[in-house]
Scaffold this motif. Structure first.
Motif, PDB file in Angstrom:
ATOM      1  N   GLY A   1       0.766  -1.337   0.099  1.00 43.00           N
ATOM      2  CA  GLY A   1       0.009   0.048   0.023  1.00 43.00           C
ATOM      3  C   GLY A   1       0.846   1.318  -0.133  1.00 43.00           C
ATOM      4  O   GLY A   1       2.126   1.266  -0.279  1.00 43.00           O
ATOM      5  N   LEU A   2       0.198   2.430   0.196  1.00 39.03           N
ATOM      6  CA  LEU A   2       0.908   3.841   0.159  1.00 39.03           C
ATOM      7  C   LEU A   2       1.865   3.772   1.315  1.00 39.03           C
ATOM      8  O   LEU A   2       2.910   4.441   0.895  1.00 39.03           O
ATOM      9  N   LEU A   3       1.698   3.409   2.186  1.00 44.44           N
ATOM     10  CA  LEU A   3       2.705   3.337   3.546  1.00 44.44           C
ATOM     11  C   LEU A   3       4.153   2.839   3.025  1.00 44.44           C
ATOM     12  O   LEU A   3       5.287   3.185   3.072  1.00 44.44           O
TER      13      LEU A   3
ATOM     14  N   LEU B   1       7.067  20.574  -2.447  1.00 43.24           N
ATOM     15  CA  LEU B   1       7.771  19.522  -1.660  1.00 43.24           C
ATOM     16  C   LEU B   1       9.280  19.229  -2.000  1.00 43.24           C
ATOM     17  O   LEU B   1      10.171  18.780  -1.099  1.00 43.24           O
ATOM     18  N   THR B   2       9.908  19.599  -3.364  1.00 48.18           N
ATOM     19  CA  THR B   2      10.969  19.770  -3.783  1.00 48.18           C
ATOM     20  C   THR B   2      11.792  20.755  -2.675  1.00 48.18           C
ATOM     21  O   THR B   2      12.750  20.546  -2.498  1.00 48.18           O
TER      22      THR B   2
ATOM     23  N   ALA C   1      10.211   9.689   2.415  1.00 51.37           N
ATOM     24  CA  ALA C   1       9.304   8.987   2.769  1.00 51.37           C
ATOM     25  C   ALA C   1       7.778   9.800   3.080  1.00 51.37           C
ATOM     26  O   ALA C   1       6.836   9.585   2.630  1.00 51.37           O
ATOM     27  N   LEU C   2       8.078  10.880   3.863  1.00 55.55           N
ATOM     28  CA  LEU C   2       6.996  11.879   4.385  1.00 55.55           C
ATOM     29  C   LEU C   2       6.532  12.413   2.903  1.00 55.55           C
ATOM     30  O   LEU C   2       5.314  12.502   2.918  1.00 55.55           O
ATOM     31  N   ILE C   3       7.219  12.861   2.117  1.00 55.57           N
ATOM     32  CA  ILE C   3       6.818  13.454   0.839  1.00 55.57           C
ATOM     33  C   ILE C   3       6.093  12.483   0.008  1.00 55.57           C
ATOM     34  O   ILE C   3       5.218  12.787  -0.539  1.00 55.57           O
ATOM     35  N   HIS C   4       6.289  11.173  -0.053  1.00 52.47           N
ATOM     36  CA  HIS C   4       5.404  10.297  -0.464  1.00 52.47           C
ATOM     37  C   HIS C   4       3.956  10.029  -0.019  1.00 52.47           C
ATOM     38  O   HIS C   4       3.020   9.597  -0.688  1.00 52.47           O
TER      39      HIS C   4
END
Length: 246
Positions: A37-39, A143-144, A173-176
């Motif tokens: 999943g997303l995480l 985010l960049t 990871a947080l950005i994603h």
């Protein structure tokens, strides 16, 4: 390190980022028994950068991303003459990873590039959450910007030593976690280019945004950190000024 060694490290590092990150999305995210999943996908992207930062950071700096390379240049940490070789190595590494991932994915009988994709980035009808181009562009810039800010801050000589890869990997990871629903998360023109070259069609048509937005964000992040953290020169002593007794 010579340029050949440095660009070779960038090639391998970017290969690992795309193969590990996009591979987790293509091969594992939707697997019925153990879908991550997303995480899981977000963590996979963060882990690729974290592991490579410890592995090749001392060789090439572990940019793995044209927006990071440009951001480091804007922040005064990287020479302009080395930007092009780094970017070429990053894009070639991303494309090679996308090709290998495609070959692996086609080993599953019901895999279809048109249906299952290759974790390419997109907006509008190709956004996972159907977000408009304006939303995608804005979130990629923002985010960049912060990603480059984290990189510059955590690798500053005044920052605690040895923890930069952790901060950078966790930031990615947080950005994603934030932006996979919006654009499938780029913040990296090389990461976007590799899968887009294999997918073709709409992915190549929309690729422009995943170069322009991250490069704007990366450059802005570099300039912002340079202004924020630049050390002020010491005030020169004034002739005849009283001094503490020793």
């Amino acid at each position: 390190m010579g340029m050949v060694r440095r660009t070779s490290a960038e090639f391998l590092g970017t290969f690992w980022l795309v193969f590990g990150g996009c591979g987790s999305a293509v091969l594992a995210a939707a697997f019925p028994q153990v879908g991550i999943g997303l995480l899981g996908v977000s963590l996979a992207f963060g882990l690729t950068v974290l592991t490579m930062a410890y592995s090749i950071g001392h060789i090439s700096g572990c940019h793995l991303n044209p927006a990071v390379t440009v951001g480091l240049w804007a922040g005064g940490r990287f020479p302009a003459k080395d930007i092009l070789p780094y970017v070429v190595a990053q894009v070639v590494g991303a494309f090679a990873a996308a090709l290998v991932l495609y070959v692996v994915a086609t080993g599953k009988a019901d895999y279809s590039l048109a249906t299952n994709g290759l974790a390419a980035n997109g907006y509008g009808s190709h956004s996972p959450g159907q977000y408009a181009v304006s939303s995608g562009f804005l979130i990629e810039v923002v985010l960049t910007f912060f990603f480059v800010l984290v990189i510059l801050g955590s690798t500053d000589r005044r920052a605690p030593a040895g923890f930069a890869p952790l901060a950078i990997g966790l930031a990615l990871a947080l950005i994603h976690l934030i932006s996979i629903p919006v654009t499938n998360t780029s913040v990296n023109p090389a990461r976007s280019t590799g899968p887009a070259l294999v997918v073709g069609g709409w992915a190549l048509q929309q690729l422009w945004m995943f170069w322009i937005a991250p490069l704007i964000g990366g450059m802005a992040g570099g300039l912002a950190y340079r202004a924020l953290a630049e050390e002020m020169p010491e005030k020169p002593a004034i002739t005849g000024e009283a001094r503490p007794s020793t």
